[in-house]
Design an enzyme around this catalytic site. Structure first.
Site, mmCIF file in Angstrom:
data_model
loop_
_atom_site.group_PDB
_atom_site.id
_atom_site.type_symbol
_atom_site.label_atom_id
_atom_site.label_comp_id
_atom_site.label_asym_id
_atom_site.label_seq_id
_atom_site.Cartn_x
_atom_site.Cartn_y
_atom_site.Cartn_z
ATOM 1 C CG ASP A 195 -69.855 65.048 59.242
ATOM 2 O OD1 ASP A 195 -70.397 66.008 58.650
ATOM 3 O OD2 ASP A 195 -68.627 64.902 59.299
ATOM 4 N NE ARG A 199 -67.706 66.997 55.271
ATOM 5 C CZ ARG A 199 -68.780 67.767 55.280
ATOM 6 N NH1 ARG A 199 -69.190 68.303 54.142
ATOM 7 N NH2 ARG A 199 -69.432 68.008 56.392
ATOM 8 C CG ASN A 200 -68.178 62.368 55.853
ATOM 9 O OD1 ASN A 200 -66.953 62.351 55.713
ATOM 10 N ND2 ASN A 200 -68.784 63.209 56.662
ATOM 11 C CG ASP A 213 -65.970 60.290 58.657
ATOM 12 O OD1 ASP A 213 -65.971 60.109 59.892
ATOM 13 O OD2 ASP A 213 -65.227 61.105 58.103
#
Length: 411
Positions: A195, A199-200, A213
């Site tokens: 992922d 955003r991570n 994450d």
């Protein structure tokens, strides 16, 4: 109050002692208004070196939350070996979370330990797993996630308040380089992230970048890939074409995602595939569509993006090669620079001597090289996650349309 007094007296008198010698904690069940003991849960051997008691943790403000979890800024006492509090980020599950969500958090903790340490990966500082709520505790990154950081860089007033928001091409290359180095380590350890997205990724002081994450990460030693679970949703705009079509997760899929992260970096947080809804993206990717070169993006970076988006997974570059390519770009554009994340960088002074840079992870641009376009790529608030069942229906529908089209062409 009376119940609390009774509990304290009972504890002191040993009324609740257990013959097993098992440590217990006391709790009042407000619904039943009685006192009972609850044994602490067994700590996984992998997590035991990082285990701390809940009373060592002080939760402060909420930093963010998702569908099942919440992240707080907090203080952790004593984990550095000294009798002092350390700033930390504390990830936990929401009240009423299902057991599988709690198990996922435990698995993420174990994976972070098994993956080991790297300057560009978030490290597990401590954890609380003897009783609920479980806490996954990492270092606190002052500037939050990379996506929102990049979007704040669009506002000139933020750069006037804090110089870190004055992000130009050199800083963008520095961010891309650090992510590539972190992912090169993950790839060499035969793991995949699953992922990877802005955003991570988290931003700390001195523009330090750390990948976070690892909830979908996994070891791929046995087969080199893993299929997604049927009930999982996928962030389709960051997923490789084989992950979309066949549910296959691999480190080569992470390389595809890295190409999308490059788009986010060099558009200061623009939404990938702007104007294309996720459910319509599948057909376009299968037909060979790839995003255009963002305005102001170096040609060399766009070339890496296209290499990351090769349809055949084996044709994509490895992260170590990407890291070296971005490193070369930084050297070419810099007056002075050291790229060893653990080494000491030097700055050439006017008299020709050198001095060490105080912050090792700063990427220094040549004077006057801060150029950002006012024509920013659009930011579109949309739900980019699609369930695998829905995705399979889309693909099945497209396959039927392709067969019908081929049949008409043959008539």
């Amino acid at each position: 109050v009376a119940i609390l007094i009774f509990a304290i007296i009972a504890k002191r008198k040993g009324l609740f002692e257990m013959d097993t010698g098992e440590e217990v904690f006391y709790r009042i069940d407000r619904a039943k208004t009685n006192i009972y003991t609850e044994p602490l849960m067994q700590v996984d051997p992998v997590l035991k070196p990082k285990e701390v008691n809940h009373d060592k943790i002080t939760l402060q403000q909420e930093l963010g939350k998702g569908q099942f979890g919440i992240v707080y800024k907090g203080l952790v006492y004593g984990i550095s070996g000294d009798e002092e509090y350390v700033e930390a980020a504390v990830k936990t599950t929401k009240d009423g979370a299902f057991d599988d969500v709690k198990e996922d958090l435990l698995e993420e903790m174990k994976l972070m330990i098994q993956l080991g340490s790297h300057p560009n990966l978030m490290t597990l500082l401590a954890c609380c797993t003897q009783r609920e709520p479980y806490y996954l505790i990492t270092e606190f990154m002052e500037y939050g996630d990379l996506l929102n950081f990049l979007r704040r860089c669009r506002e000139k007033e933020n750069g006037e308040k804090d110089n870190i928001y004055n992000v130009g091409e050199m800083e963008q290359l520095g961010i891309a380089h650090q992510i590539a180095k972190g992912m090169a380590y993950v790839q060499e350890e035969r793991y995949y992230h699953g992922d990877l997205a802005a955003r991570n990724v988290l931003v700390g002081r001195g523009l330090t970048i750390k990948i976070s994450d690892f909830g979908l990460a996994d070891d791929i030693y046995s087969r080199g890939y893993k299929r997604r679970e049927q009930e999982q949703k996928i962030p389709i705009k960051w997923c490789s074409i084989e992950a979309i079509l066949n549910g296959i997760c691999s480190s080569e899929g992470d390389v595809w995602s890295y190409g999308v992260v490059l788009y986010e970096i060099f558009t200061l947080g623009g939404t990938p595939y702007p104007g294309i809804a996720g459910r319509f993206l599948v057909a376009q990717l299968r037909e060979g569509y790839r995003m255009d070169q963002p305005e102001g993006c170096p040609d060399e970076i766009y070339k890496i993006m296209l290499q990351c988006w090769e349809e055949v997974a084996e044709s994509r570059p490895r992260f170590n090669d990407i890291s070296q390519s971005v490193d070369a770009m930084l050297v070419e554009r810099s007056d002075y620079l050291c790229f060893d994340m653990e080494g000491e960088c030097e700055d050439n002074t006017e008299d020709g001597s050198s001095r060490p840079l105080s912050v090792p992870n700063i990427y220094v641009r040549a004077p006057g090289n801060l150029e950002t376009s006012e024509n920013f790529a659009p930011i579109i608030e949309e739900d980019n996650e699609i369930g695998l069942e829905e995705l399979q229906e889309i693909i099945h529908s497209e396959n039927k349309a392709d067969i019908k089209r081929d049949a008409n062409d043959n008539v």
